[in-house]
Design a protein around this motif. Structure first.
Motif, PDB file in Angstrom:
ATOM      1  N   TRP A   1       0.814  -1.212   0.000  1.00 10.40           N
ATOM      2  CA  TRP A   1       0.000   0.000   0.000  1.00 10.40           C
ATOM      3  C   TRP A   1       0.846   1.260   0.000  1.00 10.40           C
ATOM      4  N   ASN A   2       1.883   1.327   0.829  1.00 11.89           N
ATOM      5  CA  ASN A   2       2.719   2.527   0.923  1.00 11.89           C
ATOM      6  C   ASN A   2       3.437   2.802  -0.399  1.00 11.89           C
ATOM      7  N   GLU A   3       3.950   1.769  -1.029  1.00 11.96           N
ATOM      8  CA  GLU A   3       4.613   1.938  -2.320  1.00 11.96           C
ATOM      9  C   GLU A   3       3.609   2.331  -3.396  1.00 11.96           C
ATOM     10  N   TRP A   4       2.390   1.800  -3.289  1.00  9.70           N
ATOM     11  CA  TRP A   4       1.367   2.134  -4.276  1.00  9.70           C
ATOM     12  C   TRP A   4       0.990   3.604  -4.178  1.00  9.70           C
ATOM     13  N   VAL A   5       0.862   4.125  -2.963  1.00  9.43           N
ATOM     14  CA  VAL A   5       0.470   5.520  -2.775  1.00  9.43           C
ATOM     15  C   VAL A   5       1.609   6.471  -3.130  1.00  9.43           C
ATOM     16  N   ASN A   6       2.823   6.155  -2.736  1.00  8.05           N
ATOM     17  CA  ASN A   6       3.945   7.079  -2.890  1.00  8.05           C
ATOM     18  C   ASN A   6       4.936   6.696  -3.984  1.00  8.05           C
ATOM     19  N   GLY A   7       4.747   5.584  -4.633  1.00  9.43           N
ATOM     20  CA  GLY A   7       5.780   5.092  -5.540  1.00  9.43           C
ATOM     21  C   GLY A   7       5.483   5.192  -7.015  1.00  9.43           C
ATOM     22  N   ALA A   8       4.664   6.129  -7.440  1.00 13.89           N
ATOM     23  CA  ALA A   8       4.381   6.264  -8.865  1.00 13.89           C
ATOM     24  C   ALA A   8       5.625   6.745  -9.608  1.00 13.89           C
ATOM     25  N   ASN A   9       5.880   6.145 -10.757  1.00 14.12           N
ATOM     26  CA  ASN A   9       7.058   6.481 -11.552  1.00 14.12           C
ATOM     27  C   ASN A   9       6.659   7.290 -12.784  1.00 14.12           C
ATOM     28  N   PRO A  10       7.462   8.286 -13.164  1.00 13.40           N
ATOM     29  CA  PRO A  10       7.140   9.074 -14.360  1.00 13.40           C
ATOM     30  C   PRO A  10       7.284   8.241 -15.629  1.00 13.40           C
ATOM     31  N   ILE A  11       6.477   8.561 -16.621  1.00  7.07           N
ATOM     32  CA  ILE A  11       6.546   7.880 -17.916  1.00  7.07           C
ATOM     33  C   ILE A  11       7.021   8.896 -18.950  1.00  7.07           C
ATOM     34  N   GLN A  12       8.205   8.686 -19.494  1.00  9.08           N
ATOM     35  CA  GLN A  12       8.734   9.556 -20.535  1.00  9.08           C
ATOM     36  C   GLN A  12       8.129   9.170 -21.883  1.00  9.08           C
ATOM     37  N   GLY A  13       7.742  10.163 -22.676  1.00  8.57           N
ATOM     38  CA  GLY A  13       7.208   9.916 -24.014  1.00  8.57           C
ATOM     39  C   GLY A  13       5.728   9.635 -24.066  1.00  8.57           C
ATOM     40  N   SER A  14       5.033   9.809 -22.964  1.00 13.89           N
ATOM     41  CA  SER A  14       3.583   9.632 -22.960  1.00 13.89           C
ATOM     42  C   SER A  14       2.938  10.834 -23.650  1.00 13.89           C
ATOM     43  N   LYS A  15       1.896  10.588 -24.427  1.00  7.18           N
ATOM     44  CA  LYS A  15       1.246  11.665 -25.172  1.00  7.18           C
ATOM     45  C   LYS A  15      -0.008  12.129 -24.440  1.00  7.18           C
ATOM     46  N   VAL A  16      -0.130  13.454 -24.286  1.00  8.16           N
ATOM     47  CA  VAL A  16      -1.279  14.099 -23.651  1.00  8.16           C
ATOM     48  C   VAL A  16      -1.837  15.096 -24.650  1.00  8.16           C
ATOM     49  N   SER A  17      -3.162  15.183 -24.762  1.00  8.24           N
ATOM     50  CA  SER A  17      -3.760  16.098 -25.734  1.00  8.24           C
ATOM     51  C   SER A  17      -4.690  17.102 -25.075  1.00  8.24           C
ATOM     52  N   VAL A  18      -4.856  18.229 -25.755  1.00  6.64           N
ATOM     53  CA  VAL A  18      -5.829  19.253 -25.392  1.00  6.64           C
ATOM     54  C   VAL A  18      -6.725  19.438 -26.605  1.00  6.64           C
ATOM     55  N   THR A  19      -8.029  19.248 -26.408  1.00 10.91           N
ATOM     56  CA  THR A  19      -9.011  19.430 -27.469  1.00 10.91           C
ATOM     57  C   THR A  19      -9.941  20.559 -27.055  1.00 10.91           C
ATOM     58  N   CYS A  20     -10.062  21.564 -27.919  1.00  8.67           N
ATOM     59  CA  CYS A  20     -10.890  22.727 -27.607  1.00  8.67           C
ATOM     60  C   CYS A  20     -12.092  22.779 -28.547  1.00  8.67           C
ATOM     61  N   LEU A  21     -13.236  23.111 -27.975  1.00 11.29           N
ATOM     62  CA  LEU A  21     -14.496  23.175 -28.712  1.00 11.29           C
ATOM     63  C   LEU A  21     -14.978  24.619 -28.808  1.00 11.29           C
ATOM     64  N   ASP A  22     -15.790  24.899 -29.820  1.00  9.29           N
ATOM     65  CA  ASP A  22     -16.407  26.215 -29.910  1.00  9.29           C
ATOM     66  C   ASP A  22     -17.761  26.190 -29.202  1.00  9.29           C
ATOM     67  N   GLU A  23     -18.504  27.276 -29.311  1.00  8.37           N
ATOM     68  CA  GLU A  23     -19.784  27.370 -28.598  1.00  8.37           C
ATOM     69  C   GLU A  23     -20.826  26.386 -29.121  1.00  8.37           C
ATOM     70  N   ARG A  24     -20.590  25.792 -30.300  1.00 11.93           N
ATOM     71  CA  ARG A  24     -21.519  24.785 -30.834  1.00 11.93           C
ATOM     72  C   ARG A  24     -20.961  23.364 -30.692  1.00 11.93           C
ATOM     73  N   SER A  25     -19.987  23.197 -29.793  1.00 13.51           N
ATOM     74  CA  SER A  25     -19.368  21.904 -29.475  1.00 13.51           C
ATOM     75  C   SER A  25     -18.654  21.268 -30.654  1.00 13.51           C
ATOM     76  N   ARG A  26     -18.111  22.078 -31.536  1.00 13.46           N
ATOM     77  CA  ARG A  26     -17.290  21.585 -32.644  1.00 13.46           C
ATOM     78  C   ARG A  26     -15.827  21.714 -32.261  1.00 13.46           C
ATOM     79  N   VAL A  27     -15.019  20.736 -32.648  1.00 14.80           N
ATOM     80  CA  VAL A  27     -13.581  20.799 -32.363  1.00 14.80           C
ATOM     81  C   VAL A  27     -12.963  21.893 -33.230  1.00 14.80           C
TER      82      VAL A  27
ATOM     83  N   GLU B   1      11.547  13.379 -19.378  1.00  7.03           N
ATOM     84  CA  GLU B   1      12.045  12.288 -18.528  1.00  7.03           C
ATOM     85  C   GLU B   1      11.463  12.313 -17.123  1.00  7.03           C
ATOM     86  N   ALA B   2      10.966  13.474 -16.675  1.00  7.66           N
ATOM     87  CA  ALA B   2      10.327  13.572 -15.357  1.00  7.66           C
ATOM     88  C   ALA B   2       8.821  13.320 -15.435  1.00  7.66           C
TER      89      ALA B   2
END
Length: 171
Positions: free
Chosen positions: A45-71, A81-82
């Motif tokens: 449990w202690n390692e699970w709560v405090n032991g998360a490791n960073p993942i280098q090269g993971s992709k994160v996206s931001v998608t923005c919509l207009d007032e009519r919910s169109r991308v 690396e962090a």
């Protein structure tokens, strides 16, 4: 004496006008930052709560919509690396001002061969809607999010909801 008071009032008004125009920066881009970590459930449990490791090269996206919910905008970034990401988004798209509160941030992919199952802990799997910027300073506008998490297939709980897929926000 009257000229002195008039000068003082004029200077105060000028100072007030300058302060209100610089309170909210008019910049062309805004930043969305955070981190991506691997949460291993096979540890104690202690390692699970405090032991998360960073993942280098993971992709994160931001998608923005207009007032009519169109991308209207899609931007992404790979983590360093962090495990940190910094997605820069244009505030103006086709001459129109974008509302960052209509943008969603989510996990896209993990290059880790073992830790590659997106979790919804902190909303990374279905997406997090931006609310208020955390940093507003001069020409910097930044939305600082917390950490998103991937896990291993062994730790993944199958989704047993009978919820229709059309009700989810998979931006």
């Amino acid at each position: 004496m009257g000229a002195h008071i008039l000068f003082t009032v004029a200077a105060a008004l000028l100072l007030l006008a300058t302060a209100t125009t610089t309170a909210t920066p008019e910049c062309d881009i805004f930043h969305v930052t955070g981190s991506v970590l691997c949460q291993e459930c096979g540890e104690g449990w202690n390692e699970w709560v405090n032991g998360a490791n960073p993942i280098q090269g993971s992709k994160v996206s931001v998608t923005c919509l207009d007032e009519r919910s169109r991308v209207v905008q899609y931007a992404s970034d790979l983590t360093d690396e962090a495990g940190n990401f910094d997605v820069a988004c244009n505030k103006y798209v086709n001459g129109k001002k974008l509302n960052p509160q209509n943008c969603y941030v989510r996990l896209v992919s993990s290059p880790d061969p073992v830790c590659n199952v997106a979790t919804n802990f902190a909303g990374g799997k279905t997406g997090v809607k931006l609310h208020r910027p955390n940093v507003v300073y001069r020409d910097i506008l930044k939305y600082a999010l917390g950490s998103f998490y991937y896990t291993t297939p062994m730790c993944d709980d199958p989704d047993t909801n009978d919820q229709d897929d059309s009700e989810q926000n998979n931006y």
